[in-house]
Design an enzyme around this catalytic site. Structure first.
Site, mmCIF file in Angstrom:
data_model
loop_
_atom_site.group_PDB
_atom_site.id
_atom_site.type_symbol
_atom_site.label_atom_id
_atom_site.label_comp_id
_atom_site.label_asym_id
_atom_site.label_seq_id
_atom_site.Cartn_x
_atom_site.Cartn_y
_atom_site.Cartn_z
ATOM 1 N N TYR A 50 0.804 -1.225 0.000
ATOM 2 C CA TYR A 50 0.000 0.000 0.000
ATOM 3 C C TYR A 50 0.836 1.274 0.000
ATOM 4 O O TYR A 50 0.297 2.352 0.148
ATOM 5 C CB TYR A 50 -0.943 0.004 1.209
ATOM 6 C CG TYR A 50 -2.057 -1.009 1.106
ATOM 7 C CD1 TYR A 50 -1.821 -2.255 0.547
ATOM 8 C CD2 TYR A 50 -3.327 -0.724 1.552
ATOM 9 C CE1 TYR A 50 -2.825 -3.196 0.440
ATOM 10 C CE2 TYR A 50 -4.342 -1.662 1.450
ATOM 11 C CZ TYR A 50 -4.087 -2.893 0.895
ATOM 12 O OH TYR A 50 -5.079 -3.821 0.786
ATOM 13 N N ASP A 59 -4.122 -17.755 4.883
ATOM 14 C CA ASP A 59 -5.246 -18.558 4.378
ATOM 15 C C ASP A 59 -5.826 -19.432 5.492
ATOM 16 O O ASP A 59 -7.052 -19.552 5.635
ATOM 17 C CB ASP A 59 -4.847 -19.384 3.141
ATOM 18 C CG ASP A 59 -3.446 -19.983 3.231
ATOM 19 O OD1 ASP A 59 -2.746 -19.732 4.239
ATOM 20 O OD2 ASP A 59 -3.050 -20.694 2.290
ATOM 21 N N LYS A 64 2.289 -14.967 5.286
ATOM 22 C CA LYS A 64 2.329 -16.054 4.307
ATOM 23 C C LYS A 64 3.803 -16.305 4.050
ATOM 24 O O LYS A 64 4.310 -16.135 2.943
ATOM 25 C CB LYS A 64 1.574 -15.597 3.038
ATOM 26 C CG LYS A 64 1.427 -16.652 1.978
ATOM 27 C CD LYS A 64 0.306 -17.631 2.250
ATOM 28 C CE LYS A 64 0.307 -18.717 1.204
ATOM 29 N NZ LYS A 64 -0.703 -19.754 1.436
ATOM 30 N N ASP A 89 -6.079 -5.827 5.693
ATOM 31 C CA ASP A 89 -7.253 -5.220 5.061
ATOM 32 C C ASP A 89 -8.315 -6.291 4.845
ATOM 33 O O ASP A 89 -9.501 -6.103 5.122
ATOM 34 C CB ASP A 89 -6.803 -4.597 3.724
ATOM 35 C CG ASP A 89 -7.875 -3.739 3.098
ATOM 36 O OD1 ASP A 89 -8.963 -3.591 3.681
ATOM 37 O OD2 ASP A 89 -7.619 -3.199 2.003
ATOM 38 N N ASP A 123 -12.099 -7.246 7.219
ATOM 39 C CA ASP A 123 -13.471 -7.276 6.698
ATOM 40 C C ASP A 123 -14.146 -8.584 7.091
ATOM 41 O O ASP A 123 -15.334 -8.604 7.451
ATOM 42 C CB ASP A 123 -13.484 -7.121 5.167
ATOM 43 C CG ASP A 123 -13.612 -5.662 4.759
ATOM 44 O OD1 ASP A 123 -13.190 -4.784 5.546
ATOM 45 O OD2 ASP A 123 -14.126 -5.389 3.653
HETATM 46 MG MG MG Z 1 -11.150 -2.862 3.583
#
Ligand code: MG
Ligand code: NAI
Length: 361
Positions: A140, A224, A191, A248, A252
């Site tokens: 990001y 995962d 990961k 991120d 959610d």
């Molecule tokens: Mg988001």
């Protein structure tokens, strides 16, 4: 101390939920002896469309003078071509995060009493953890580019960045936080088996810093596997530390298992107090219900509680911490009123819900 709050109500339902939350603050402050000053700022999609102004360096300097920033939501109608290219997201949200070096994104994932989770047979005791997402690096930070754009030979790349400095300050914050929670348990999510370069920076830093926190139990999960555990065994988590992009995504998922966007709160923290931190509900400006007294202010009220607790911690202000704890407790007393109802379309007005929280205080 007098808390100086910058208020960015934003667009759509932003001003409605922010005003509801501030009414809670006004009702709560006297009992704890809290005093605050606030100033409102217009930064929003609507303000941009009206004036062409988003948020400039002089605005940033003004905002630096506050103890904390309280944001409603920014953004106009999703398909408005005048807002294309992330002018508001990049120009306000990301700009604030980076310029104010808010290097932690803190997202509590907690199932409140009366709120329905889509997970079968899970109760509030099973879903109670907090995600510490690194907020300034990883994919990001804007490293990358595109060449031969819009030709058959188009090539683009975006670089995943991990610095020892950036990872270590995030990991240390997570250990400090884990230490304050009853379970004292911290899981690193990454990961590392595939992202071996950035992964080793994270894993080595995590392992080394753990040496300073022998009272905190640690674990490591691949991202995962983490998604799977969050659905079938969320009780394994207490504190989670995770790089930006994976964070991120899993936050959610975290919001979804705790009852959805209507309940999710967040903080973008500069834990050193070198610049103000920013607190906001996770949901957006919901233009579809703006101005109709339909917005649920719970996530914003809970974000205000988080603002008081975290700002209190950063500024060593017990009064703010206490007030934030009382607001958090009042929210938990109110959520049973949503039993059997959807949070977002509960039938309660924004003002009804604010009054419930004030009564619960
Ligand atoms: Mg988001
Ligand atoms: P949204 O979160 O605004 O709305 C999604 C759905 O949830 C809508 O049906 C809305 O009515 C409902 N909803 C959201 N919050 C609610 C609340 N407090 N009470 C009752 N119902 C609620 O997401 P959407 O529609 O994708 O985006 C709308 C605008 O918000 C866009 O411009 C988007 O860019 C912006 N946005 C801003 C964010 C921020 O400021 N951090 C985060 C997400 C979106």
């Amino acid at each position: 101390m007098t808390l100086r709050l910058a208020i960015l109500p934003g667009d759509g339902i932003g001003p409605e939920v922010v005003d509801a939350a501030l009414s809670i603050l006004d009702a709560a402050k006297a009992a704890d002896g809290l005093t605050y000053d606030s100033q409102r700022f217009p930064f929003s999609a609507a303000h941009f469309l009206e004036t062409g102004h988003v948020l400039d360096d002089a605005d940033l300097d003004t905002l630096r003078g506050f103890d904390a920033i309280f944001l409603g939501a920014v953004g106009g109608l999703p398909n408005d071509p005048r807002l294309a290219g992330g002018v508001i997201e990049k120009g306000i949200l990301l700009k604030l995060r980076f310029a104010l070096d808010q290097y932690i994104n803190l997202r509590p994932v907690q199932l409140y009493p009366g709120i329905e989770t889509p997970l079968k047979n899970k109760v509030p005791e099973d879903i109670d953890f907090v995600v510490v997402r690194e907020n300034t690096e990883d994919l990001y930070c804007g490293l990358g580019g595109v060449a031969r754009e819009k030709t058959p030979h188009e090539v683009s790349n975006q670089t995943m960045l991990a610095t020892r400095f950036g990872v270590e300050r995030c990991v240390r914050y997570a250990f400090e936080l884990a230490r304050t929670r009853p379970r004292k348990h911290l899981t690193l999510v990454h990961k590392t088996n595939v992202l071996t370069f950035v992964g080793q920076t994270w894993h080595r830093t995590f392992t080394e810093v753990a040496g300073d926190y022998s009272d905190v139990e640690t674990a490591y999960h691949h991202v995962d596997a983490c998604c799977m555990y969050m659905v079938n065994a969320p009780e394994v988590y207490d504190t989670v530390v995770v790089p930006n992009m994976f964070g991120d995504i899993i936050t959610d998922l975290g919001a979804a298992i705790a009852g959805g966007m209507g309940i999710a709160s967040s903080g973008n923290l500069n834990p050193d107090g070198a610049a103000p931190s920013m607190f906001e509900p996770v949901h957006g400006s919901a233009p579809d219900i703006a101005g109709q007294n339909k917005a649920n202010p719970i996530a914003t009220i809970d974000s205000l509680g988080l603002l008081l607790r975290e700002t209190g911690r950063i500024k060593h202000d017990e009064t703010a911490i206490k007030c934030g704890q009382r607001i958090g407790a009042a929210v938990k007393k109110v959520t049973p009123n949503f039993t059997g109802k959807s949070l977002d379309r509960s039938g309660y007005g924004t003002d009804d819900i604010a009054k419930m929280v004030i009564d619960a205080l």
